[in-house]
Design an enzyme around this catalytic site. Structure first.
Site, short mmCIF file in Angstrom:
data_model
loop_
_atom_site.label_atom_id
_atom_site.label_comp_id
_atom_site.label_asym_id
_atom_site.label_seq_id
_atom_site.Cartn_x
_atom_site.Cartn_y
_atom_site.Cartn_z
N TYR A 149 0.82 -1.22 0.00
CA TYR A 149 0.00 0.00 0.00
C TYR A 149 0.85 1.27 0.00
CZ TYR A 149 -4.62 -2.19 0.51
OH TYR A 149 -5.78 -2.88 0.29
N GLU A 156 2.22 6.37 -7.06
CA GLU A 156 1.16 7.17 -7.68
C GLU A 156 1.42 8.66 -7.51
OE1 GLU A 156 -2.68 5.94 -6.18
OE2 GLU A 156 -2.07 3.83 -6.22
#
Length: 217
Positions: A149, A156
């Site tokens: 995660y 991103e």
């Protein structure tokens, strides 16, 4: 009361299985193709595949809206839309930016693909098999997120950040501001999602330990 099992060929299990296959193919490309061609060639050869596979998650929003699954609609929209922004807003609209042409693209695909392979296979087994998912799959589902995660989110954000100037010069200041707003949304969004997984992990690990203890008695 035993749970109602679904046919492997019914819509939801089949969707999860095909999604796992799609992400497995992307992981295969990272392992097999990237070492041969390197960056930025790897990005240009795989960006459309990555976009197509990720866009399949739009079905999850529809499923949540129609009540096919119990996932909260707003949470699902937030999770899927952040990735769609990356694949559509950056991969397709701003492919010549430095983020996607660097090793960050590789870390992104690794984090996404491993996470989704495990997640979709977990859902598939839970829907189709009486005993649910194999223990190893449950352990992967509720432990890999510690690493995957943060890696995915960091990748991103780096990709979006590297595209800010190009967004303004190639499109408009408004588009740049949209990307900045999306980045700021991660501040409340990521901790919320991460802490949710931590809470879920606590419940699942407790259940697994209890189940394991009963088998020893």
């Amino acid at each position: 009361m035993s749970k109602k099992l679904a046919s492997p060929l019914s819509f939801l299990p089949l969707y999860n299985l095909l999604s796992a296959v799609g992400w497995s193919y992307l992981l295969y490309l990272v392992i097999s193709l990237y070492p041969k061609v390197g960056q930025p060639a790897f990005f240009y050869q795989t960006k459309n595949v990555a976009t197509l596979v990720q866009c399949g998650a739009i079905i999850e929003i529809i499923n949540s809206f129609l009540g096919v699954v119990r996932s909260p609609l707003l949470t699902t929209v937030a999770q899927v839309s952040s990735r769609l922004l990356v694949v559509l807003g950056i991969f397709q609209l701003l492919p010549n930016t430095s983020g996607v042409q660097s090793v960050v693209y590789i870390s992104l695909l690794l984090a996404w693909s491993i996470t989704e392979i495990v997640r979709y296979l977990y859902y598939f087994f839970m829907l189709v098999f009486k005993n649910g998912a194999p223990k190893i799959l449950i352990l992967l589902r509720y432990n890999l997120f510690w690493i995957l995660y943060p890696t995915g989110v960091a990748s991103e954000l780096r990709i979006i950040y590297c595209a800010l100037n190009a967004a303004e010069s190639q499109y408009s200041l408004l588009y740049k501001r949209i990307l900045i707003a999306a980045m700021l949304a991660y501040i409340p969004g990521f901790p919320m999602l991460f802490l949710h997984m931590v809470a879920q992990r606590k419940k699942v690990m407790k259940s697994l330990r209890s189940s394991f203890g009963k088998k020893l008695i």
